[in-house]
Write a protein that holds these residues in place. Structure first.
Motif, short mmCIF file in Angstrom:
data_model
loop_
_atom_site.label_atom_id
_atom_site.label_comp_id
_atom_site.label_asym_id
_atom_site.label_seq_id
_atom_site.Cartn_x
_atom_site.Cartn_y
_atom_site.Cartn_z
N TYR A 292 0.85 -1.20 0.00
CA TYR A 292 0.00 0.00 0.00
C TYR A 292 0.89 1.25 0.00
CZ TYR A 292 -4.27 -2.67 0.73
OH TYR A 292 -5.34 -3.53 0.56
N GLN A 293 0.60 2.16 -0.90
CA GLN A 293 1.37 3.39 -1.04
C GLN A 293 1.33 4.19 0.27
OE1 GLN A 293 0.45 5.41 -4.73
NE2 GLN A 293 0.88 7.41 -3.82
N ALA A 294 2.48 4.78 0.62
CA ALA A 294 2.58 5.50 1.89
C ALA A 294 1.56 6.63 2.00
CB ALA A 294 4.00 6.04 2.07
N GLY A 295 1.38 7.38 0.92
CA GLY A 295 0.43 8.48 0.94
C GLY A 295 -1.00 8.02 1.10
N VAL A 296 -1.34 6.87 0.53
CA VAL A 296 -2.68 6.30 0.68
C VAL A 296 -2.91 5.91 2.13
CG1 VAL A 296 -4.16 4.35 0.04
CG2 VAL A 296 -2.80 5.52 -1.71
N GLU A 297 -1.92 5.25 2.73
CA GLU A 297 -2.01 4.86 4.14
C GLU A 297 -2.10 6.08 5.05
OE1 GLU A 297 -2.20 2.05 5.82
OE2 GLU A 297 -1.14 0.42 4.82
N ALA A 298 -1.34 7.14 4.74
CA ALA A 298 -1.35 8.34 5.58
C ALA A 298 -2.72 9.00 5.60
CB ALA A 298 -0.29 9.33 5.08
N ARG A 299 -3.35 9.13 4.42
CA ARG A 299 -4.68 9.74 4.38
C ARG A 299 -5.69 8.85 5.10
NH1 ARG A 299 -1.45 12.68 2.29
NH2 ARG A 299 -1.19 12.92 4.54
N PHE A 300 -5.51 7.53 5.00
CA PHE A 300 -6.41 6.60 5.68
C PHE A 300 -6.31 6.78 7.19
CE2 PHE A 300 -6.93 2.31 7.62
CZ PHE A 300 -8.29 2.16 7.40
N ARG A 301 -5.09 6.87 7.71
CA ARG A 301 -4.89 7.03 9.16
C ARG A 301 -5.45 8.37 9.64
NH1 ARG A 301 -4.50 2.06 10.99
NH2 ARG A 301 -3.32 0.84 9.45
N GLU A 302 -5.31 9.40 8.83
CA GLU A 302 -5.88 10.70 9.20
C GLU A 302 -7.41 10.64 9.27
OE1 GLU A 302 -2.24 13.20 7.11
OE2 GLU A 302 -4.25 13.29 6.27
N SER A 303 -8.01 9.90 8.35
CA SER A 303 -9.46 9.74 8.38
C SER A 303 -9.90 8.98 9.62
CB SER A 303 -9.93 9.00 7.12
OG SER A 303 -9.66 9.74 5.96
N LEU A 304 -9.10 7.99 10.02
CA LEU A 304 -9.39 7.25 11.25
C LEU A 304 -9.44 8.19 12.46
CD1 LEU A 304 -7.37 3.88 11.33
CD2 LEU A 304 -9.85 4.21 11.37
N GLU A 305 -8.49 9.12 12.51
CA GLU A 305 -8.46 10.06 13.64
C GLU A 305 -9.70 10.95 13.64
OE1 GLU A 305 -6.29 10.00 16.17
OE2 GLU A 305 -5.60 8.18 15.16
N LEU A 306 -10.16 11.35 12.45
CA LEU A 306 -11.38 12.14 12.37
C LEU A 306 -12.58 11.35 12.89
CD1 LEU A 306 -11.06 13.89 8.88
CD2 LEU A 306 -10.87 14.97 11.13
N LEU A 307 -12.64 10.07 12.54
CA LEU A 307 -13.74 9.22 13.00
C LEU A 307 -13.70 9.06 14.52
CD1 LEU A 307 -13.55 6.55 10.16
CD2 LEU A 307 -15.45 8.11 10.55
N LYS A 308 -12.50 8.89 15.05
CA LYS A 308 -12.36 8.80 16.51
C LYS A 308 -12.82 10.10 17.17
CE LYS A 308 -8.36 5.63 16.61
NZ LYS A 308 -6.91 5.54 16.95
N GLY A 309 -12.44 11.23 16.58
CA GLY A 309 -12.83 12.51 17.13
C GLY A 309 -14.33 12.73 17.12
N ALA A 310 -15.03 12.04 16.21
CA ALA A 310 -16.49 12.15 16.14
C ALA A 310 -17.19 11.17 17.08
CB ALA A 310 -16.96 11.92 14.71
N GLY A 311 -16.39 10.44 17.86
CA GLY A 311 -16.97 9.55 18.86
C GLY A 311 -16.96 8.08 18.51
N ALA A 312 -16.44 7.72 17.33
CA ALA A 312 -16.43 6.32 16.94
C ALA A 312 -15.38 5.55 17.73
CB ALA A 312 -16.15 6.18 15.44
N GLN A 313 -15.67 4.29 17.99
CA GLN A 313 -14.72 3.39 18.62
C GLN A 313 -14.05 2.58 17.52
OE1 GLN A 313 -16.52 0.48 21.17
NE2 GLN A 313 -14.61 -0.67 21.49
N VAL A 314 -12.74 2.67 17.42
CA VAL A 314 -12.00 1.99 16.36
C VAL A 314 -11.33 0.75 16.92
CG1 VAL A 314 -10.13 2.17 14.68
CG2 VAL A 314 -11.64 4.13 15.07
N VAL A 315 -11.60 -0.39 16.29
CA VAL A 315 -11.00 -1.66 16.71
C VAL A 315 -10.38 -2.33 15.49
CG1 VAL A 315 -12.62 -2.00 18.61
CG2 VAL A 315 -13.17 -2.92 16.36
N GLU A 316 -9.33 -3.09 15.70
CA GLU A 316 -8.73 -3.86 14.61
C GLU A 316 -9.41 -5.21 14.54
OE1 GLU A 316 -4.33 -4.08 13.20
OE2 GLU A 316 -4.62 -5.80 14.53
#
Length: 529
Positions: A292-316
């Motif tokens: 997976y391209q580094a830039g693709v992964e970086a944007r994905f991780r940033e989106s995860l943080e936004l979801l967490k900030g909106a109250g979502a619980q993130v689990v692997e």
């Protein structure tokens, strides 16, 4: 006329839902909107460096429908009140969906110029709702490809960088929407052919639950995997279009009887609320990391943080059998291709090529026609599928692949017991250069590694833009998956994340796209997130 004209810019860059509101309020006419998109197609689609999103432009019929809508609205009364909310909003159709009065080629010489005698169910619904059909969009031949380079009529270009692919097989529909040639489009998704083009063009693409939208009239590639779905610039627009074309169809034996009439309401609620408090989001461990391209992964991780900030619980979550999905898919799909494409024989309809010498038998006409009419990728998959279905190999290949499919479905069941939705990058990389992988089928197939599991299990998937990769300034996509029949959940989460991302960007991602015709390349956007 270019996009610097503010009037034209508003008409072609507004979302479908915004256009619908303006049309209902009589601020603009459908004829104006439709003509503006036809002008845009004329401006950017043709020529050596054109987008080439369209194989056929339906000018007269589209304008005729637009004028009908305008006349009904002007007259008022019950007929005007009964108009569908999207009436008068133009749409483009992937050229795999049969449309009476227009050519349907499936991107293949074997159907060049063929005119369908009937409409697909989704086309009947679009005509009944009075959406002007702008034309038919380019695709990989019979939907076989990830780049729209396997079209018999030439490749489509990515509006972000004209030297890059727009994804496939539905690159024409995604490019048309991204280039402001159409506010809405229909595509088909067999292994990611709506979602992967969405990711690399910065648009929204949805594969509904298998059976939620009728496949009647979609030329079949792999019947147990194919699904018609919406292509748009916003999550709400996709929800509105799926509501329009979806629903039970007695002409499709796999059609669900479920009602999917709350999709737009779910999208509006997600965008308005912004809170995802209590939502469990599963990150699929197997859909990331190496490759997976580094830039693709970086944007994905940033989106995860936004979801967490909106109250979502993130689990692997772990889906161990996903690693076999690509192999299983490329046995099941070619096997169904071998069966479905047998009807193109030069006898009943389409291209007919006569043998140059020897006896004139049906078998020899069929062989000459298929040799001339099918491209390399279609032949490759027909041969592979025929081999996998042959006596002595059926159980070893096709039968084993179907067992893996069951294991993947069980992985989804286990994952959805831990999470309400699953997310991953939509595609492992951004758009690659035209020609880079054309001679390497295995490298091309890897583009679908994250999208294929949803088709094998029949669950719905949505791709939306997650930002621009640092390396090349090209769009990356994030994929959301929900349990079967939970399409509304998909739209609610997708719209909420879209609102969070656009607040961060200061507007839609497509506003950052290089202006077509200026010679700009994606490097202009490098570093923009």
């Amino acid at each position: 006329m270019g996009t610097n004209d503010s009037r034209l810019s508003d008409l072609i860059t507004s979302s479908a839902s915004a256009l619908a509101g303006k049309l209902a309020a009589k601020e603009v006419s459908s004829e104006e909107v439709t003509q503006a998109h036809l002008d845009r197609i004329a401006e950017v689609d043709g020529g050596e460096r054109g987008i080439h999103a369209f194989l056929h432009v339906n000018t007269e019929e589209a304008l005729g429908v637009a004028r009908e809508v305008d006349a009904i609205r002007a007259a008022g009364g019950d007929d005007a009140a009964a108009l569908h909310p999207l009436a008068g909003v133009p749409i483009a159709i992937k050229d795999l969906i049969v449309t009476k009065g227009q050519p349907t080629t499936a991107g293949s010489r074997i159907l060049e110029g063929w005119m369908s005698p009937y409409d697909a169910t989704v086309i009947k619904k679009i005509r009944a709702a009075r959406l002007p059909i702008l034309g038919k969009t380019n695709l990989d031949e019979f939907a076989m490809g990830s780049s729209t380079e396997h079209s018999a009529f030439g490749p489509t270009r990515n509006p972000w960088d004209l030297d890059r692919i727009p994804g496939g097989s539905g690159g024409g529909s995604a490019a048309a929407v991204a280039a402001f040639e159409a506010p809405l489009a229909l595509g088909t998704d067999t292994g990611g052919s709506i979602r992967q083009p969405g990711a690399v063009t910065g648009t929204v693409g949805v594969k509904p639950t298998y059976g939620a939208v009728s496949r009647y009239g979609a030329i079949a590639m792999a019947s147990s995997l194919d699904q018609i779905g919406p292509v748009s610039r916003t999550v709400l627009d996709a929800a509105l279009l799926q509501e329009l074309v979806g629903g039970h169809d007695p002409f499709d034996s796999t059609s669900l009887t479920d009602s999917f009439d709350t999709l737009a309401a779910a999208a509006r609620a997600g965008a308005a609320d912004g809170s995802l408090q209590g939502l469990r989001i599963g990150v699929v461990k197997e859909l990331g990391g190496e490759g997976y391209q580094a830039g693709v992964e970086a944007r994905f991780r940033e989106s995860l943080e936004l979801l967490k900030g909106a109250g979502a619980q993130v689990v692997e979550v772990s889906c161990p059998n996903f690693k076999y999905a690509l192999g299983a898919y490329y046995l099941i799909m070619p096997s169904e291709v071998s069966s479905n494409l047998a009807k193109f024989d030069g006898v009943r309809y389409g291209l007919r090529v006569l043998p140059q010498d020897g006896p004139m038998t049906i078998e020899r006409v069929m062989a000459a026609t298929r040799a001339a009419g099918f491209g390399d990728e279609a032949k490759r998959r027909i041969i592979l599928g025929t081999y996998a279905l042959s006596a002595g190999y059926y159980d070893a290949y096709y039968g084993s692949a179907q067992k893996v499919r069951t294991l993947i479905q069980r992985d989804f069941d286990a994952a959805f017991a831990q999470a309400d939705v699953l997310i991953s990058p939509t595609a492992p990389t951004t758009a690659f250069p035209l020609g880079e992988k054309l001679d390497d089928p295995l490298a091309m197939y890897l583009n679908d590694v994250a999208t294929i599991p949803a088709n094998l299990a029949g669950v719905p998937g949505l791709s939306l833009p997650s930002g621009l990769a640092d390396e090349d300034g090209l769009p990356a996509g994030l994929q959301i998956l929900a349990p079967a029949r939970e399409d509304a959940r998909l739209y609610r989460v997708g719209a909420a994340l879209e609102a969070l991302l656009e607040a961060q960007w200061g507007g839609p991602l497509l506003a950052k796209a290089p202006a077509l015709g200026t010679g700009q390349s994606a490097e202009t956007n490098a570093g923009v997130k």
